[in-house]
Design an enzyme around this catalytic site. Structure first.
Site, PDB file in Angstrom:
ATOM      1  N   ALA A 189     -20.601  38.665 -38.531  1.00  4.65           N
ATOM      2  CA  ALA A 189     -21.831  39.017 -39.475  1.00  4.65           C
ATOM      3  C   ALA A 189     -22.505  37.944 -39.859  1.00  4.65           C
ATOM      4  O   ALA A 189     -22.218  36.486 -39.361  1.00  4.65           O
ATOM      5  CB  ALA A 189     -21.261  39.585 -40.800  1.00  4.65           C
TER       6      ALA A 189
ATOM      7  N   GLY B 259     -17.039  40.626 -37.233  1.00  7.95           N
ATOM      8  CA  GLY B 259     -17.852  42.020 -36.936  1.00  7.95           C
ATOM      9  C   GLY B 259     -18.100  42.173 -35.284  1.00  7.95           C
ATOM     10  O   GLY B 259     -18.096  43.251 -34.956  1.00  7.95           O
TER      11      GLY B 259
ATOM     12  N   GLU C  56     -15.055  43.723 -34.400  1.00  6.91           N
ATOM     13  CA  GLU C  56     -15.056  45.115 -35.168  1.00  6.91           C
ATOM     14  C   GLU C  56     -15.697  45.960 -34.164  1.00  6.91           C
ATOM     15  O   GLU C  56     -15.560  46.916 -34.012  1.00  6.91           O
ATOM     16  CB  GLU C  56     -15.471  44.990 -36.655  1.00  6.91           C
ATOM     17  CG  GLU C  56     -14.239  44.326 -37.271  1.00  6.91           C
ATOM     18  CD  GLU C  56     -14.649  44.146 -38.785  1.00  6.91           C
ATOM     19  OE1 GLU C  56     -15.684  43.448 -39.161  1.00  6.91           O
ATOM     20  OE2 GLU C  56     -13.882  44.855 -39.530  1.00  6.91           O
TER      21      GLU C  56
ATOM     22  N   GLU D  99     -12.336  36.663 -41.533  1.00  7.80           N
ATOM     23  CA  GLU D  99     -13.044  36.826 -42.813  1.00  7.80           C
ATOM     24  C   GLU D  99     -12.218  36.213 -43.982  1.00  7.80           C
ATOM     25  O   GLU D  99     -12.736  35.719 -44.885  1.00  7.80           O
ATOM     26  CB  GLU D  99     -13.115  38.404 -43.015  1.00  7.80           C
ATOM     27  CG  GLU D  99     -14.249  38.999 -42.091  1.00  7.80           C
ATOM     28  CD  GLU D  99     -13.938  39.364 -40.806  1.00  7.80           C
ATOM     29  OE1 GLU D  99     -12.816  38.753 -40.352  1.00  7.80           O
ATOM     30  OE2 GLU D  99     -14.935  39.991 -39.897  1.00  7.80           O
TER      31      GLU D  99
END
Ligand code: NAD
Length: 724
Positions: A62, A103, A106, A126
């Site tokens: 992200a 991300g 993910e 994270e």
């Protein structure tokens, strides 16, 4: 601006993420990507979809800026992209190069298959920002590799190399070279698409064979706990995990929420688990520890931005190919090891043969330890050992790009060393001192290259401690500073700029901290209790244990050299030196030490020292008083803040964030409190100022000015206060 490119290859839609430098999956990119995924799903000519990254990387995750951006109803996030993939009937393959982090991983976990290059690293880091993987990671990873391994990976936030990730089942295929990546992904996609069609047609036998088994969504799987662990063990795994991480108010908030999210993966159907994860993520994104950790993340990235020479780029500066170190003591040896580990050959000179022998043994022991730990092979260790050459011949340093002096803390000795080096080292070589307290400009004055003179202040042990203070002398040129920052990076240090002021940033602040601790002890509070309060706040050790570790004699020498700085410090230091209680090295200082307790490193309270503080207090007419834990903490931490404000005002430190980094990386300030200056903002600068006045200290004018405006340190404009 477009962040996505698409291209059809043999019926496979190749979707390229292109958001330089690391293809961060920003709101903007996600907004563009959602309709592209939906269109691919609807397009009958598309048999499968491959995600791949431009810029030599899949995705580092992200955009951290987005965590603090308030989403609007139109905002699309990586979660929306992943939901679109999940809804789609096509086969998805992630073609991963270099990094699939956060991300990025993910997104690839939402795909049916993952192919990666051999140099890839995958991870869900994270937790380092006080968050949890909020785009399905906590729900999919346990389904893929088992809850225990998934928890371990997410709680540590560590990256995993491609080979290990394949062994764990995170990756399906690993290819050697990036050139082979897209091809491998396309082949896999087509094979699986074919299998999928056959499966749909009821041809199950073929579908499960070599032709591929088609769609394979992780969301459809059940959570596995781990090898040989039955479902009944789930509550046990969860409760154990909660016990293994720090308490919520001691930096463990994100860890506990992460474990809650994984628990949801056991207990709830996939969609509900995802919803739970999203709620927990949002809670963390708004939590104080996460704001603090994100501040640290950004502050680190600002360190090398020096306002007065913006145009200077580290890329324009020469490489450091050869280094020299003078002095093979504690620091010199650690610095030499640091160079060797960074692949830079280094020559070490010491005037004392015994010191050289000891250093040789330290280097040998250090590399052997790495071999024992399985971190390097014998051959690698031997090679690294060879890159450190001990010599007594200064001429060996003639072609060194940088020479760092780490001899005794004596101006005369250092001046002699630099005068000699100046005559031998090539004219464009950098000369640096590792002094903790002496004047860089005075040392530079004995050379004809004050512009190429700089302070490089490492912390002990130099090969382990991540902090490096780069000290700018009066005449240090921007080019020299740029080289110093580049060197810091090569040595894998976090480098912070300081001006040539006594104690630079970190030690100047620690003096005030130690002074505050001593004053508390004179008021009748035991050193053990004071240290306990600091530890509860999150410091790895308290001020007295730290004093014992660095040596009481060190503090004593500094106090003698700079009585102005030492003013107000406890006389117990002199008494300890008289008693030869110099700290851990003599097994007694503020505390005593015993080889059988914590390998001789665990402080043991000593009533004799408490009596000593009481005696000193009596001499100075200080009456014992009740002091709350809250006040103890305030006096320790607010002393740091007040000094930090002085340093900003004097231009010693460039930004509040620089001070925070120094304190976190060099002195163990708990990162979830963001560093002293961030913490001041958190508790309110006005409150800090009021307390500083109440404690009878001289408040820094900057602290007062910010308090009067009810402002924050974070709001100070970069460079506004600086003479840079
Ligand atoms: P040390 O006493 O362990 O080592 C100093 C070494 O320098 C000795 O081996 C000595 O033989 C050698 N030496 C002395 N004069 C010399 C000369 N003229 N030529 C060549 N070698 C000579 O000291 P240290 O703890 O490694 O500290 C070295 C420097 O680093 C000091 O300036 C100190 O302030 C600074 N420093 C120390 C620490 C720390 O915690 N120890 C941390 C940061 C910086």
């Amino acid at each position: 601006m477009s962040f996505i490119r698409t291209e059809d290859r043999d019926g496979v839609r190749v979707i390229t993420l292109d958001n330089p430098p690391v293809n961060s999956l920003s709101f903007a990119l996600s907004g563009e990507l959602v309709p592209i995924v939906e269109a691919a799903d609807k397009d009958e000519s598309v048999k499968a979809v491959v995600f791949i990254g431009a810029n030599g990387i899949f995705s580092a995750g992200a955009d951290v800026n987005d965590f603090s951006t308030e989403p609007t109803p139109e905002t699309r996030t990586i979660r929306d992209v992943i939901a679109a993939v999940e809804r789609s009937n096509k086969i998805f393959v992630a073609a991963i190069q270099k990094n699939a982090l956060g991300g990025g991983l993910e997104l690839s976990l939402a795909c049916d298959y993952r192919v990666a290059t051999a140099d890839t690293k995958v991870g869900l880091p994270e937790i380092k920002l006080g968050l949890l993987p909020g785009a399905g990671g906590t729900q999919r990873l346990p389904r893929l590799i088992g809850a225990q391994d998934a928890l371990d990976m997410m709680l540590k936030g560590k990256n995993m190399k491609a080979a290990d990730a394949k062994a764990k089942g995170i990756l399906d295929e690993v290819v050697e070279s990036p050139d082979a990546l897209l091809d491998a992904a396309l082949k896999l996609a087509l094979r699986q698409a074919q299998g999928d069609t056959q499966k749909a047609q009821g041809d199950t036998q073929k579908a499960q064979g070599d032709t591929g088994s088609g769609k394979r969504r992780i969301s459809k799987r059940k959570v596995e706990l781990g090898k040989g662990i039955t479902a009944q063990a789930a509550p046990f795994i969860v409760s154990q995990a909660h016990k293994m991480v720090p308490a919520e108010d001691a930096g463990g908030l994100a860890a506990h929420k992460l474990i809650d999210a994984v628990e949801a993966a056991f207990e709830l159907p996939f969609e509900f688990g995802i919803a739970r994860e999203a709620r927990l993520f949002e809670e963390l994104a708004r939590s104080a520890p996460s704001f603090a950790l994100r501040h640290v993340f950004f502050a680190e990235r600002e360190l090398a931005k020096i306002p007065s020479f913006e145009k200077l780029r580290m890329t324009d500066t020469p490489e450091i190919k050869k280094a020299g170190v003078i002095g093979a003591g504690t620091m010199g040896t650690g610095i030499a090891i640091t160079f060797a580990q960074a692949g830079i050959p280094v020559h070490v000179i010491d005037s004392n043969a015994d010191a050289v022998e000891k250093a040789r043994q330290t280097v040998f022991g250090m590399f052997m330890y790495q071999v024992q730990k399985g971190r390097m092979t014998q051959e690698e260790a031997w090679k690294l050992g060879q890159s450190i050459q001990f010599t007594d011949d200064y001429n060996e340093l003639a072609d060194a790009d940088v020479v760092i002096e780490a001899v005794f803390e004596s101006m005369d000795v250092k001046k002699q060393v630099f005068a000699k080096l100046d005559g031998i080292v090539k004219p464009d070589g950098i000369l640096a001192s590792n002094t903790s307290t002496l004047d860089i400009d005075e040392m530079a004055s004995v050379t004809k290259r004050a512009d190429k003179f700089v302070g490089l202040h490492f912390f002990v042990p130099a090969n382990i401690m991540p902090l490096l203070e780069i000290v700018r002398g009066k005449e240090t040129s921007p080019q020299t500073l740029a080289i110093a920052f580049k060197l810091g990076k090569a040595l894998r240090k976090t480098a912070v700029l300081s001006t040539n002021a006594f104690g630079f940033i970190g030690n100047r602040m620690v003096f005030d901290y130690a002074k505050a601790a001593g004053a508390l002890a004179e008021e009748g509070i035991s050193p053990m209790r004071i240290d306990g309060v600091a530890k509860k706040f999150g410091f790895p050790m308290g001020p007295f244990a730290m004093g014992d570790l660095s040596g009481i004699d060190v503090a004593w020498h500094i106090a003698k050299a700079r009585p102005d700085v030492a003013k107000g410090r406890t006389d117990v230091i002199d008494r300890l030196v008289e008693m030869k209680r110099l700290g851990q090295k003599t097994m007694a200082g503020y505390f005593t030490y015993d080889k059988s307790v914590g390998k001789g490193r665990e402080p043991i309270a000593d009533p004799e020292i408490e009596a000593l503080f009481a005696e000193e207090a009596k001499k100075h007419g200080i009456a014992p008083r009740e002091v709350s834990d809250e006040e103890i903490l305030q006096r320790l931490v607010f002393a740091l803040i007040n000094r930090g404000a002085y340093l900003l005002e004097e231009g010693v430190a460039l930004r509040p964030g620089d001070i925070d980094i120094v304190y976190i990386f060099g002195y163990g300030f708990p990162p979830h409190h963001g560093g002293p200056m961030w913490y001041a903002d958190e508790v309110g600068v006005k409150h800090v100022y009021d307390k500083v006045v109440e404690f009878g200290w001289e408040p820094a004018p900057l602290l007062k000015a910010i308090a009067e405006k009810n402002g924050t340190f974070a709001a100070l404009k970069q460079g506004e206060l600086v003479n840079a």
